[in-house]
Design a protein around this motif. Structure first.
Motif, mmCIF file in Angstrom:
data_model
loop_
_atom_site.group_PDB
_atom_site.id
_atom_site.type_symbol
_atom_site.label_atom_id
_atom_site.label_comp_id
_atom_site.label_asym_id
_atom_site.label_seq_id
_atom_site.Cartn_x
_atom_site.Cartn_y
_atom_site.Cartn_z
ATOM 1 N N GLN A 15 0.845 -1.194 0.000
ATOM 2 C CA GLN A 15 0.000 0.000 0.000
ATOM 3 C C GLN A 15 0.879 1.243 0.000
ATOM 4 N N TYR A 16 0.254 2.369 -0.306
ATOM 5 C CA TYR A 16 0.999 3.613 -0.382
ATOM 6 C C TYR A 16 1.087 4.253 1.000
ATOM 7 N N LEU A 40 0.689 5.601 6.710
ATOM 8 C CA LEU A 40 0.056 4.727 5.720
ATOM 9 C C LEU A 40 -1.226 5.369 5.201
ATOM 10 N N LEU A 41 -1.438 5.237 3.890
ATOM 11 C CA LEU A 41 -2.638 5.804 3.279
ATOM 12 C C LEU A 41 -3.804 4.819 3.272
ATOM 13 N N GLY A 42 -3.548 3.571 3.446
ATOM 14 C CA GLY A 42 -4.617 2.577 3.401
ATOM 15 C C GLY A 42 -4.651 1.906 2.050
ATOM 16 N N THR A 46 -4.634 5.014 -3.968
ATOM 17 C CA THR A 46 -3.517 4.862 -4.901
ATOM 18 C C THR A 46 -3.152 6.236 -5.424
ATOM 19 N N MET A 47 -1.879 6.525 -5.390
ATOM 20 C CA MET A 47 -1.367 7.808 -5.869
ATOM 21 C C MET A 47 -0.079 7.539 -6.619
ATOM 22 N N GLY A 61 -2.733 12.467 14.683
ATOM 23 C CA GLY A 61 -1.970 11.916 13.570
ATOM 24 C C GLY A 61 -2.824 11.407 12.426
ATOM 25 N N ASP A 62 -4.126 11.685 12.461
ATOM 26 C CA ASP A 62 -5.016 11.282 11.373
ATOM 27 C C ASP A 62 -4.959 12.306 10.246
ATOM 28 N N ILE A 63 -5.094 11.827 9.010
ATOM 29 C CA ILE A 63 -5.084 12.725 7.853
ATOM 30 C C ILE A 63 -6.426 13.453 7.782
#
Length: 146
Positions: A15-16, A40-42, A46-47, A61-63
């Motif tokens: 994962q990204y 981690l993006l989860g 996808t990027m 720390g959450d986006i």
């Protein structure tokens, strides 16, 4: 808090993730993050790998917000690099400001010294005036006694 980050693929987790590169301390003041810090993006995200992004993180720390940094970087280039502001120019300005600060400090010390000298002279003049008054009063008493 706002961070500049780079998208990387974590091959192990498939994962990204974001590698945090810099953190905004205040308006136009950023601090580099020397140690490697990842978020981690989860699996669903996808990027493009190596893409620069601005990421707003909550205190936990959450986006909270994620956006491409292309416009932000181009704005920096336009604001600072097209006008010829280089690290050398900035260093020269820092040195000039330090010289100016030192000059003001010397001027302030000189003014303080002069102020003390004037105060000392004023006290001398007052003492002299009092001495003259005493002498005058003393002569008047001597004259009266004759």
């Amino acid at each position: 808090m706002l961070y500049l980050a780079q998208v990387r693929k974590n091959e192990f987790l498939e994962q990204y993730q974001l590698r945090l590169l810099a953190r905004q301390e205040a308006d136009n003041i950023w601090a580099m993050i020397p140690e490697e810090a990842f978020i981690l993006l989860g699996k669903g995200n996808t990027m493009s790998e190596k893409l620069l992004v601005l990421v707003e993180l909550s205190p936990a720390g959450d986006i909270e917000k994620l956006e491409e940094a292309t416009d932000w970087v181009l704005n920096l280039v336009q604001m600072y690099l097209t006008t010829g502001i280089t690290p050398d120019v900035i260093q020269q300005e820092v040195e000039r400001a330090e010289q100016w600060r030192q000059s003001l400090t010397l001027q302030n010390q000189d003014l303080a010294r002069r102020s003390l000298e004037l105060e000392a002279r004023r006290e001398q003049i007052q003492a002299l005036e009092e001495s003259i008054k005493r002498d005058k009063n003393g002569y008047k008493r001597d004259d009266e006694g004759c």
